[in-house]
Enzyme design. Structure first.
Site, PDB file in Angstrom:
ATOM      1  N   CYS A   1       2.695  19.040 -57.149  1.00  0.00           N
ATOM      2  CA  CYS A   1       2.513  17.607 -57.412  1.00  0.00           C
ATOM      3  C   CYS A   1       2.319  17.340 -58.898  1.00  0.00           C
ATOM      4  O   CYS A   1       2.671  16.271 -59.381  1.00  0.00           O
ATOM      5  CB  CYS A   1       1.349  17.048 -56.603  1.00  0.00           C
ATOM      6  SG  CYS A   1      -0.213  17.863 -56.956  1.00  0.00           S
TER       7      CYS A   1
ATOM      8  N   GLU B   1      -4.139  11.158 -52.330  1.00  0.00           N
ATOM      9  CA  GLU B   1      -3.636  12.014 -53.422  1.00  0.00           C
ATOM     10  C   GLU B   1      -2.135  12.117 -53.215  1.00  0.00           C
ATOM     11  O   GLU B   1      -1.675  12.840 -52.331  1.00  0.00           O
ATOM     12  CB  GLU B   1      -4.263  13.410 -53.338  1.00  0.00           C
ATOM     13  CG  GLU B   1      -5.748  13.468 -53.573  1.00  0.00           C
ATOM     14  CD  GLU B   1      -6.122  13.174 -55.008  1.00  0.00           C
ATOM     15  OE1 GLU B   1      -5.255  13.291 -55.903  1.00  0.00           O
ATOM     16  OE2 GLU B   1      -7.281  12.805 -55.232  1.00  0.00           O
TER      17      GLU B   1
HETATM   18  P1  NAD Z   1       4.268  14.230 -46.509  1.00  0.00           P
HETATM   19  O1  NAD Z   1       3.750  13.012 -47.110  1.00  0.00           O
HETATM   20  O2  NAD Z   1       5.548  14.182 -45.813  1.00  0.00           O
HETATM   21  O3  NAD Z   1       3.241  14.843 -45.430  1.00  0.00           O
HETATM   22  C1  NAD Z   1       1.932  15.207 -45.764  1.00  0.00           C
HETATM   23  C2  NAD Z   1       1.115  15.320 -44.488  1.00  0.00           C
HETATM   24  O4  NAD Z   1       1.012  14.046 -43.875  1.00  0.00           O
HETATM   25  C3  NAD Z   1       1.709  16.232 -43.435  1.00  0.00           C
HETATM   26  O5  NAD Z   1       0.663  16.919 -42.783  1.00  0.00           O
HETATM   27  C4  NAD Z   1       2.399  15.253 -42.499  1.00  0.00           C
HETATM   28  O6  NAD Z   1       2.544  15.753 -41.188  1.00  0.00           O
HETATM   29  C5  NAD Z   1       1.437  14.086 -42.530  1.00  0.00           C
HETATM   30  N1  NAD Z   1       2.048  12.784 -42.264  1.00  0.00           N
HETATM   31  C6  NAD Z   1       3.240  12.329 -42.673  1.00  0.00           C
HETATM   32  N2  NAD Z   1       3.423  11.047 -42.281  1.00  0.00           N
HETATM   33  C7  NAD Z   1       2.301  10.680 -41.623  1.00  0.00           C
HETATM   34  C8  NAD Z   1       1.872   9.477 -40.971  1.00  0.00           C
HETATM   35  N3  NAD Z   1       2.649   8.399 -40.935  1.00  0.00           N
HETATM   36  N4  NAD Z   1       0.655   9.453 -40.389  1.00  0.00           N
HETATM   37  C9  NAD Z   1      -0.146  10.543 -40.431  1.00  0.00           C
HETATM   38  N5  NAD Z   1       0.201  11.712 -41.011  1.00  0.00           N
HETATM   39  C10 NAD Z   1       1.413  11.779 -41.610  1.00  0.00           C
HETATM   40  O7  NAD Z   1       4.224  15.256 -47.714  1.00  0.00           O
HETATM   41  P2  NAD Z   1       4.786  16.711 -47.774  1.00  0.00           P
HETATM   42  O8  NAD Z   1       6.269  16.592 -47.734  1.00  0.00           O
HETATM   43  O9  NAD Z   1       4.110  17.607 -46.793  1.00  0.00           O
HETATM   44  O10 NAD Z   1       4.284  17.141 -49.238  1.00  0.00           O
HETATM   45  C11 NAD Z   1       4.987  16.818 -50.381  1.00  0.00           C
HETATM   46  C12 NAD Z   1       4.419  15.590 -51.048  1.00  0.00           C
HETATM   47  O11 NAD Z   1       3.017  15.751 -51.283  1.00  0.00           O
HETATM   48  C13 NAD Z   1       4.995  15.359 -52.415  1.00  0.00           C
HETATM   49  O12 NAD Z   1       5.318  14.012 -52.585  1.00  0.00           O
HETATM   50  C14 NAD Z   1       3.903  15.740 -53.374  1.00  0.00           C
HETATM   51  O13 NAD Z   1       3.964  15.162 -54.619  1.00  0.00           O
HETATM   52  C15 NAD Z   1       2.692  15.362 -52.614  1.00  0.00           C
HETATM   53  N6  NAD Z   1       1.532  16.111 -53.097  1.00  0.00           N
HETATM   54  C16 NAD Z   1       0.523  15.452 -53.784  1.00  0.00           C
HETATM   55  C17 NAD Z   1      -0.555  16.149 -54.296  1.00  0.00           C
HETATM   56  C18 NAD Z   1      -1.685  15.493 -55.049  1.00  0.00           C
HETATM   57  O14 NAD Z   1      -2.737  16.088 -55.195  1.00  0.00           O
HETATM   58  N7  NAD Z   1      -1.555  14.286 -55.538  1.00  0.00           N
HETATM   59  C19 NAD Z   1      -0.615  17.516 -54.102  1.00  0.00           C
HETATM   60  C20 NAD Z   1       0.417  18.146 -53.417  1.00  0.00           C
HETATM   61  C21 NAD Z   1       1.482  17.422 -52.902  1.00  0.00           C
END
Ligand code: NAD
Length: 531
Positions: A269, A235
């Protein structure tokens, strides 16, 4: 040596707590324990799972103000936003699966073709994957962790989840709430850390990974999961379009645009990140947006509409998009003002499709507006994006609005509403293009947390089957005739008479358990049942 991580309040940047980061050995131990617990949990009937999980509703309601306060302190959201964006969707999801999980997960029996599968029955059932890893983001840490987590539990799985390092106290809160639900020990466990800890979690080889977050992390997670391989549901982010036609209720559309773009300070998002307005009302609508934006309040006073930014890192992106737009000729309702962590919302108009603000996810309180003239142009602009999460279409002509919505390259759409469609627990939710794949919510969403296992039982007493060895030219002709009999043109009698010789290969079927066989055969032939 154990490393530690501090949780900071987005309200005043005070340290809330310090947590030890989970190391790979501890994560592997957690996964091992989760596997044992998953076995116990999978042995519960769906009705028993529902009974235990449903108690969470009353637990949340009893502590709703404390939960709201905790989430507000960690994320910087205003209280109403916490209630509507974090708590309500979880309660709604619980209610939906409480009512529907047993039906959605019920095993299924199918009819079989009596010539291909004589005296046989077919069935499939949904089995839990085992251990599901949930990796969640910071913008809605309660809802975006608990919704997939609960869905995985309804599906009969154990869960290990990692919240963002900005949301650890919310993960702790989730553990406390679930701890009051009388679930098997270590059915749900929390892993603490940043991206690297998420990588260790993947390397522990859970059976399914459900990730919510940005595209960059999504790609890295999918690549890492592929090494094992573990299936993933992604997602990811969005760049949602809102299309306002001349015949829309402009007052409603204006209020919705503000809510869609600025709620949770744009850190949503499914935020409205691109607003396209038909040229007949464009100037008037831009003026309405400016007037309404000027009335919004920022802060945690009695009337705050926008809270604090959860992630200050995000501000750098917001600022870069704002500057790029102005440098390329856009007009702004005001300067970009960040006071502490509080950002004033800004409307930008006369933007063009090539600006960063129309192409990259901003995730901040900026609302870029652009004009369109025809329905075709609106569609072309909306679909001209790497993302495809949510979108909305605004018109009093519902037929036109739905016609346009159905041509949008997105996973979800709404007509005359914004954002709220993600809160309908029965609607499968997810993206296309860079917004990810896989769905949660609804029947499909619950089934995605299970592996389908299919079975076929033969009750035949024959020693041999026509498709078994030995093969010969005669057998080839018989099977060709069989295929023509089943799939060829013409009436039943024409197909029987031209393939009579070939069908002799099946004559044994008629002799063993003849009555049952011919009954099935006639039902199959005359009803041409979907099997
Ligand atoms: P992010 O992608 O930086 O991190 C999300 C999670 O993934 C965190 O817990 C982080 O620690 C973990 N993570 C990051 N890199 C990783 C890796 N290489 N391996 C394993 N885990 C890893 O996102 P964020 O900054 O926390 O959230 C914002 C983003 O989330 C925005 O782009 C937003 O659009 C998206 N988002 C999407 C939805 C949806 O339902 N489609 C909902 C909310 C947020």
């Amino acid at each position: 040596m154990v490393d530690f991580i501090q949780a900071i309040s987005a309200l005043d940047e005070q340290v809330l707590n310090t947590y030890p980061i989970s190391d790979p050995a501890e994560i592997n131990r957690q996964i091992y324990a989760a596997r044992l617990s998953a076995k116990t949990w999978a042995g519960y009937s769906v009705a028993d799972r529902v009974k235990l999980l449903s108690t969470l509703k009353a637990i949340i309601l009893a502590d709703i103000d404390v939960i709201t306060e905790t989430i507000m302190t960690v994320t910087g959201k205003v209280k109403t936003e916490v209630l509507l964006g974090e708590i309500y969707p979880v309660l709604e999801l619980l209610r939906y699966y409480e009512k529907n999980a047993a039906r959605i997960l019920a095993p299924c029996r199918l009819s079989t073709s009596p010539l291909a599968f004589p005296n046989a029955s077919a069935q499939f059932e949904r089995r839990p994957y085992g251990v599901v890893a949930i990796i969640s983001p910071w913008n809605f840490p309660f809802q975006l962790t608990l919704s997939p987590l609960l869905t995985a539990l309804f599906g009969g799985n154990a869960v290990i989840f990692k919240t963002s390092d900005l949301s650890i106290p919310v993960g702790e809160l989730i553990m406390q709430l679930l701890g009051r639900c009388d679930l098997p020990a270590e059915l749900v466990q929390h892993v603490i850390g940043k991206a690297e800890t998420g990588e260790h979690l993947i390397d522990g080889r859970p059976d399914l990974i459900f990730f919510t977050g940005g595209v960059k992390a999504g790609r890295a997670i999918m690549a890492r999961a592929a090494q094992h391989p573990v299936p993933v549901i992604l997602e990811l982010g969005g760049k949602d379009a809102m299309l306002v036609f001349d015949d829309a209720n402009l007052r409603r559309a204006c209020n919705a645009a503000l809510y869609g773009a600025f709620s949770n300070s744009g850190q949503v998002c499914v935020a409205v990140e691109r607003l396209y307005v038909q040229d007949g009302c464009y100037r008037q609508f831009v003026q309405m947006l400016q007037d309404a934006t000027a009335k919004l309040t920022v802060g945690h006073g009695e009337t705050g509409d926008l809270g604090a930014l959860t992630s200050l890192d995000q501000y750098a992106i917001v600022e870069a998009h704002y500057r790029d737009a102005l440098a390329k000729g856009a007009k702004a309702s005001g300067p970009l003002q960040l006071n502490g962590r509080y950002l004033q919302p800004v409307v930008l108009w006369d933007v063009t499709q090539d600006m960063r603000i129309m192409r990259e996810e901003t995730f901040g309180a900026l609302l870029p507006v652009m004009a369109f003239s025809t329905e075709e142009q609106a569609l072309q602009l909306a679909n001209d994006s790497d993302y495809g999460l949510n979108a909305s279409v605004w018109s009093t002509d519902i037929d036109k609005a739905e016609r346009v919505a159905k041509q949008l390259q997105v996973g979800n759409w709404a007509v005359n509403d914004v954002i709220k469609n993600i809160g309908h627990a029965g609607l499968p939710f997810g993206g296309v293009k860079n917004s990810g794949f896989g769905r949660y919510h609804g029947a499909e969403g619950l089934r995605n947390f299970t592996a389908t296992v299919s079975g076929l039982t033969s009750r035949s007493k024959l020693d041999d089957e026509p498709n078994w060895f030995p093969y010969s030219d005669l057998r080839y002709l018989q099977m060709r005739g069989f295929i023509d009999f089943i799939f060829g043109n013409g009436s039943l009698w024409q197909r029987i008479s031209r393939n009579w010789q070939a069908l002799q290969a099946f004559r044994e079927y008629g002799q063993s358990n003849a009555r049952q066989h011919w009954e099935n055969f006639l039902i199959f032939i005359f009803r041409r049942r979907d099997y």
